[in-house]
Design a protein around this motif. Structure first.
Motif, short mmCIF file in Angstrom:
data_model
loop_
_atom_site.label_atom_id
_atom_site.label_comp_id
_atom_site.label_asym_id
_atom_site.label_seq_id
_atom_site.Cartn_x
_atom_site.Cartn_y
_atom_site.Cartn_z
N ARG A 33 84.68 104.17 67.41
CA ARG A 33 84.77 103.32 66.64
C ARG A 33 85.58 102.27 66.83
N THR A 34 85.59 102.22 68.14
CA THR A 34 86.78 101.32 69.59
C THR A 34 85.63 100.24 71.17
N GLY A 35 85.02 102.22 70.79
CA GLY A 35 83.95 101.55 72.27
C GLY A 35 82.97 101.40 71.96
N ALA A 36 82.22 100.84 72.93
CA ALA A 36 80.87 100.96 72.72
C ALA A 36 79.99 102.11 72.66
N SER A 37 78.77 102.03 72.45
CA SER A 37 77.90 102.95 72.28
C SER A 37 76.98 103.80 73.01
N TYR A 38 77.19 103.35 74.43
CA TYR A 38 76.66 104.29 75.47
C TYR A 38 76.85 104.08 76.31
N LEU A 39 77.72 104.56 77.34
CA LEU A 39 78.31 104.45 79.02
C LEU A 39 78.00 103.59 79.70
N PHE A 40 76.12 104.74 80.41
CA PHE A 40 74.93 103.65 80.44
C PHE A 40 74.03 103.00 80.12
N HIS A 41 73.23 102.25 80.23
CA HIS A 41 72.25 102.27 79.78
C HIS A 41 70.42 103.05 79.98
N THR A 42 70.93 103.13 81.34
CA THR A 42 69.74 103.47 81.68
C THR A 42 69.62 104.11 83.40
N ILE A 43 69.70 105.71 83.21
CA ILE A 43 69.77 106.40 84.85
C ILE A 43 68.38 106.48 85.51
N ALA A 44 68.45 105.89 86.02
CA ALA A 44 66.93 105.22 86.88
C ALA A 44 66.49 106.02 86.91
N SER A 45 64.79 106.87 87.76
CA SER A 45 64.06 108.21 88.21
C SER A 45 65.35 108.53 89.86
N LYS A 91 78.36 105.46 60.77
CA LYS A 91 77.81 104.72 61.95
C LYS A 91 76.37 104.72 62.60
N SER A 92 75.76 103.75 63.53
CA SER A 92 73.99 104.49 63.75
C SER A 92 74.41 103.48 65.09
N TYR A 93 73.14 104.82 65.64
CA TYR A 93 72.94 104.31 66.68
C TYR A 93 74.35 104.48 67.96
N TRP A 94 74.52 105.27 68.32
CA TRP A 94 75.34 105.61 69.11
C TRP A 94 75.31 106.70 70.00
N TYR A 95 75.46 106.47 71.14
CA TYR A 95 74.83 107.30 71.78
C TYR A 95 75.49 108.78 73.33
N GLY A 96 76.44 108.41 73.20
CA GLY A 96 77.81 108.56 73.92
C GLY A 96 77.32 108.25 75.97
N LEU A 97 76.95 109.39 76.44
CA LEU A 97 77.24 108.99 77.90
C LEU A 97 75.96 108.02 78.58
N ASN A 98 74.86 108.55 77.29
CA ASN A 98 73.39 107.17 77.92
C ASN A 98 72.51 107.15 77.10
N TYR A 99 71.98 105.64 77.15
CA TYR A 99 70.91 105.29 76.25
C TYR A 99 69.45 106.10 77.03
N SER A 100 68.89 106.50 77.94
CA SER A 100 67.80 106.45 78.40
C SER A 100 68.03 107.29 79.78
N ASN A 101 67.61 108.16 79.72
CA ASN A 101 67.98 109.26 80.90
C ASN A 101 66.55 109.43 81.62
N THR A 104 75.69 112.94 72.09
CA THR A 104 76.72 112.51 72.82
C THR A 104 76.09 112.57 73.82
N VAL A 105 75.25 112.59 75.12
CA VAL A 105 74.80 113.20 76.50
C VAL A 105 73.39 111.52 76.48
N SER A 106 72.33 111.88 75.82
CA SER A 106 71.79 111.18 76.29
C SER A 106 70.77 110.59 74.89
N TYR A 107 70.37 109.24 74.24
CA TYR A 107 69.22 108.97 73.33
C TYR A 107 68.00 109.71 73.61
N THR A 108 66.85 109.21 74.90
CA THR A 108 65.66 109.77 75.01
C THR A 108 66.13 109.69 76.15
N SER A 109 65.37 111.49 76.43
CA SER A 109 65.76 111.15 78.09
C SER A 109 64.33 112.61 78.13
#
Length: 297
Positions: A51-63, A82-92, A116-121
């Motif tokens: 509700r009050t925070g961002a949709s994820y914390l890290f955008h990309t965790i690189a290789s 709510k749509s597009y809420w990814y928790g920890l990370n967007y792309s792992n 909750t963890v990653s949108y795409t891993s």
């Protein structure tokens, strides 16, 4: 890292340890650079709000990026859908290791595309636990862990209250709901995991399909050494309980389910509740990497 401000100031190729719990529930900021470094949360809690925070914390965790030893506390407290809420990370693309997720709160809205963890891993997620203390609600394309998996997920389990996927899917897209992943594609490998979460689904509707206790739709990849304890409520037993849709490009092996129902499937084998308490079954079913403490059952 002592504060949330410290985290947002990290060099994207540095090595860090977290010294305190971090509360991101009232900030809309995200760590936007691709993170190539290593951050060890040392078991500290990270709090996030839909509700009050961002949709994820890290955008990309690189290789080469590693995020480890994190206790993630999720509040799905949105007051509208709510749509597009990814928790920890967007792309792992790197490694998320030793993560405990607790869903502390959830409101009853037809949410879409969330996890909750990653949108795409495409990297690795290993040694993970998700505790859904409350039921999560959604219409389509969501999971307790990741939405899209193209990498490795291993040595983990999910448990807690049922997923309420009971909202009608009025689109032409399939529903795609699973406790571990909503969808798996090329190079996906899910192994040594189990789920104790039931999924409740709509009674009818041509597009209310492709949901499984482990994976909603598996289009490509490998699924092996997994089991579930639970059911798909309000659905028939003509498909596989663990994987809602299995394409010819998928190799599912060593899949089991424990249920009062008998599902008409060529992939998952029904086992009794007694077998779940047998150490030999547990070792053979999911412990080929010695990721679980089995002895003493």
């Amino acid at each position: 890292i002592k504060t949330i401000s410290d985290l947002f100031k990290m060099h994207n190729n540095g090595k860090y340890i977290v010294l305190n719990d971090l509360d991101f529930r009232n900030t809309g900021s995200v760590y936007s650079p691709a993170f190539y470094g290593n951050i060890d949360f040392q078991g500290h809690s990270v709090y996030m709000s839909a509700r009050t925070g961002a949709s994820y914390l890290f955008h990309t965790i690189a290789s080469t990026g590693i995020v480890m030893n994190v206790d993630l506390r999720i509040y799905l407290d949105n007051t509208i859908e709510k749509s597009y809420w990814y928790g920890l990370n967007y792309s792992n693309n790197g490694k998320i290791q030793n993560i405990m997720v607790t869903i502390e709160e959830a409101t009853e809205f037809p949410n879409i595309l969330f996890n909750t963890v990653s949108y795409t891993s495409s990297g690795t997620i290993e040694n993970f636990v998700v505790n859904s203390k409350v039921s999560i609600y959604g219409e389509r394309y969501f999971s307790l862990v990741v939405t899209h998996n193209y990498g490795i997920m291993r040595n983990g389990y999910v448990y807690g209250e049922p997923i309420k996927a009971t909202f009608n899917n009025s689109t032409t897209n399939a529903k795609r709901v699973g406790t571990v992943a909503a969808y798996t594609g090329s190079n996906s490998k899910i192994e040594n995991v189990f789920s104790l979460v039931t999924i409740e689904t709509p009674l009818e509707g041509s597009n209310n399909k492709q949901f499984g206790i482990i994976v909603g739709e598996s289009n490509r990849g490998l699924i092996e050494n997994v089991y579930s304890v639970g059911d798909l409520i309000n659905t028939n037993t003509s498909g596989d309980p663990n994987v809602g849709y299995v394409s010819s490009m998928v190799n599912p092996t060593n899949l089991f389910y424990s249920s009062k129902k008998i599902y008409n499937t060529n992939y998952s084998q029904k086992v009794s509740s007694i077998a779940l308490h047998d150490s030999d079954f547990q070792k053979n079913a999911l412990n080929n990497a010695n990721g679980f403490v089995i002895d003493g059952l």
